[in-house]
Design an enzyme around this catalytic site. Structure first.
Site, PDB file in Angstrom:
ATOM      1  N   HIS A 282       0.897  -1.140   0.020  1.00  0.00           N
ATOM      2  CA  HIS A 282      -0.027   0.064  -0.059  1.00  0.00           C
ATOM      3  C   HIS A 282       1.076   1.268  -0.110  1.00  0.00           C
ATOM      4  O   HIS A 282       0.557   1.956  -0.749  1.00  0.00           O
ATOM      5  CB  HIS A 282      -0.835   0.132   1.409  1.00  0.00           C
ATOM      6  CG  HIS A 282      -1.948  -1.097   1.262  1.00  0.00           C
ATOM      7  ND1 HIS A 282      -2.257  -1.823   0.023  1.00  0.00           N
ATOM      8  CD2 HIS A 282      -2.459  -1.727   2.445  1.00  0.00           C
ATOM      9  CE1 HIS A 282      -2.995  -2.587   0.519  1.00  0.00           C
ATOM     10  NE2 HIS A 282      -3.338  -2.708   2.026  1.00  0.00           N
ATOM     11  N   ARG A 402      -5.795  13.512   2.233  1.00  0.00           N
ATOM     12  CA  ARG A 402      -6.542  12.747   3.151  1.00  0.00           C
ATOM     13  C   ARG A 402      -7.293  11.643   2.500  1.00  0.00           C
ATOM     14  O   ARG A 402      -8.048  11.746   1.731  1.00  0.00           O
ATOM     15  CB  ARG A 402      -7.292  13.159   4.101  1.00  0.00           C
ATOM     16  CG  ARG A 402      -8.205  12.506   5.328  1.00  0.00           C
ATOM     17  CD  ARG A 402      -7.310  12.263   6.152  1.00  0.00           C
ATOM     18  NE  ARG A 402      -7.967  11.440   7.391  1.00  0.00           N
ATOM     19  CZ  ARG A 402      -8.545  12.322   8.539  1.00  0.00           C
ATOM     20  NH1 ARG A 402      -8.221  13.559   8.505  1.00  0.00           N
ATOM     21  NH2 ARG A 402      -8.943  11.893   9.466  1.00  0.00           N
ATOM     22  N   TRP A 518      -6.705  20.318  11.910  1.00  0.00           N
ATOM     23  CA  TRP A 518      -7.905  20.465  10.587  1.00  0.00           C
ATOM     24  C   TRP A 518      -9.069  19.505  11.326  1.00  0.00           C
ATOM     25  O   TRP A 518      -9.039  18.452  11.474  1.00  0.00           O
ATOM     26  CB  TRP A 518      -7.226  19.805   9.471  1.00  0.00           C
ATOM     27  CG  TRP A 518      -8.061  19.769   8.405  1.00  0.00           C
ATOM     28  CD1 TRP A 518      -8.494  20.389   7.256  1.00  0.00           C
ATOM     29  CD2 TRP A 518      -8.722  18.567   7.891  1.00  0.00           C
ATOM     30  NE1 TRP A 518      -9.319  20.204   6.496  1.00  0.00           N
ATOM     31  CE2 TRP A 518      -9.467  18.751   6.466  1.00  0.00           C
ATOM     32  CE3 TRP A 518      -8.889  17.088   8.290  1.00  0.00           C
ATOM     33  CZ2 TRP A 518     -10.261  17.937   5.992  1.00  0.00           C
ATOM     34  CZ3 TRP A 518      -9.672  16.074   7.488  1.00  0.00           C
ATOM     35  CH2 TRP A 518     -10.310  16.672   6.455  1.00  0.00           C
TER      36      TRP A 518
END
Length: 523
Positions: A282, A402, A518
């Site tokens: 990944h 993200r 955030w």
């Protein structure tokens, strides 16, 4: 007018596709219209098939991609159950899956389940694979298919240990019978081996049976929306081109965090560990897309060529740039040995030896039982020269992608704080998908990749030389761990991991922002 995927190998043709215009989209969606497509899920009664493969196929069906009369789905596994029993096992994962309340798709669920037929048998039973072939052929004949229009997709939702045996059975008894345009394709799940030697052995075994154009090594991370967006971000936006290099970027983090432990998978996980499970596939795939040069075109082979170049430029990993961890309580799992040396956490610094990235550390970090669940790419830029606003202490500019959950892209930047004073504050330019694309359902990774397989597009699948280069990076480190030369440090569940990992981040040049958080607008 039928449109064939331009990326398909000349010896194989994908199913005929057509373009459909939707009122709420400006682009078009290709849908299967003609031909005979048989999708065979091996390991059909297992968790992977029930939780991922069949739901992905169902979502493709709901969207119209698999509603041609020529589509049929076959399950094969050792469990001795009937067609209806398999359908009953799958139903719950379809009814309560992503995409709406349970009652919304009940009719679609029933229609989809009727496409599924089941054959039971062991994975080395010649007579059962002959029966499987007979059932597939019966379906193909019933559709009065034209020569060359038959396609067979075998999805191996199985442990890699049985790949060679199953692939031999497919090769001997279940191949597509038409040689003029039809195809047989094999989808295999990770892990692809445990180190360089075992991966090469597996690649050779499969390569002796199938051409590379027939093999689709799936890494579901490559199907994620924000991962697929990386090439567009980098090469379709002018303002990124001059910034994306060692002159402006100080360091890049690629992070995968889970807030739960192995939870019943301790025995399986202990055999592989966090580096084999997350890093080698990944995180390294994401690194390739972040670091690669612009390909000649969007053809799959051109993109994969550039990814291989990145992997071949990675320098050997230094022991002092590795921190391993194992959360307290991991060995309490009865399936985990009391003396287990398997890391459940790791931070590794990779360095790419080329003109663009010399001196820029790529910090890969992943762990279980941490204080949050997220996956993201964090590009941290260098300090602004001549800091006349004295805002360096607030933090550097960062571009954050993200990946999950709450998909978003945002740029952390310094702005004037509203008011009469000339004071600065850290804020962001934010593209949060939940807010910007309200009402748009983001497809699951497996949906995209199965559809790519049907279309014959290998862009988001791992090529053999790419797999080899990835294992060459991590095998020396893995062997040091397996031999007990490197020990994981203990850390408490729910923490950030070993404190030594933060020390390594600081040494690598990452400067943490304090006082800024955030918050996704969708929350």
């Amino acid at each position: 007018m039928p449109v064939m995927p331009s990326s398909a190998p000349s010896v194989e043709k994908g199913p005929t596709l057509r373009n459909d215009s939707f009122s709420d989209r400006r682009d078009s969606v290709n849908k299967l219209e003609t031909g005979c497509l048989s999708i065979i899920v091996l390991g059909a009664s297992g968790d992977l098939a029930k939780k991922k493969t069949f739901p992905a196929l169902f979502n493709l069906y709901r969207q119209g991609f698999l509603q041609s009369s020529g589509v049929h789905i076959f399950g094969y596994a050792r469990t001795k159950i009937s067609d209806d029993e398999l359908r009953a096992r799958i139903r719950g994962y379809l009814v309560h899956g992503k995409g709406g309340p349970p009652h919304t798709h009940s009719e679609d669920v029933s229609k989809f389940l009727q496409l599924i037929k089941y054959v039971s048998g062991s994975y080395d039973a010649e007579d059962r694979f002959r029966l499987l072939d007979k059932e597939i052929s019966k379906h193909e004949i019933s559709k009065n298919i034209q020569e060359g229009s038959s396609q067979r997709l075998f999805y191996l939702a199985l442990p890699p240990l049985v790949y060679p045996t199953v692939c031999k059975m497919i090769r001997r008894f279940c191949m597509n019978k038409y040689n003029h345009g039809g195809w047989t394709r094999i989808v295999v799940e990770k892990p692809f081996g445990k180190d360089l030697e075992s991966a090469e052995k597996l690649s050779t075994q499969l390569g002796d049976l199938f051409d590379e154009s027939q093999l689709y090594r799936i890494d579901h991370y490559l199907g994620k929306e924000l991962v697929q967006n990386l090439l567009v971000l980098r090469f379709a936006n002018r303002f990124f081109l001059p910034l994306w290099n060692r002159d402006n970027i100080d360091n890049i983090q690629i992070v995968f965090r889970e807030d739960f432990g192995t939870e019943g998978r301790g025995g399986y996980f202990d055999e592989y560990g966090i580096i084999r499970d997350i890093f080698q596939n990944h995180l390294l795939q994401v690194l390739c897309l972040v670091a690669m040069e612009k390909p000649v075109s969007l053809r799959p082979e051109h993109i994969r060529d550039e990814k291989v170049k990145v992997l071949q430029s990675v320098l050997p990993i230094k022991s002092e740039e590795v921190v391993l961890g194992q959360y307290e309580g991991y060995r309490d799992d009865p399936t985990v040995p009391d003396s287990s040396n398997t890391p459940t956490f790791a931070t590794v610094v990779l360095r790419i030896d080329n003109e663009r990235w010399e001196g820029v550390p790529f910090i890969l970090k992943a762990g279980k039982a941490l204080n949050s669940r997220k996956a993201e790419i964090r590009v941290q830029f260098k300090d602004v020269p001549g800091d006349i606003f004295r805002c360096k202490r607030q933090g550097r500019n960062e571009f954050v992608i993200r990946l999950q959950p709450s998909e978003a892209m945002y740029m952390k930047l310094t702005v004037k704080q509203p008011g009469l004073e000339m004071s600065t504050i850290l804020s962001e330019l934010d593209l949060s998908y939940g807010q910007r694309y309200q009402g748009v359902t983001i497809p699951e990774a497996y949906e995209r990749l199965i559809l790519d397989t049907i279309r014959g597009d290998q862009q988001h699948f791992v090529r053999r030389d790419e797999l080899k280069a990835a294992w060459e990076i991590f095998t020396p480190l893995l062997h040091r761990i397996d031999d007990g030369e490197l020990k994981p440090l203990p850390y408490k569940p729910g923490s950030r991991g070993p404190v030594e990992a933060d020390v390594l981040l600081s040494k690598a040049g990452y400067r943490q922002t304090h006082g800024y958080v955030w918050i996704s607008p969708s929350l």
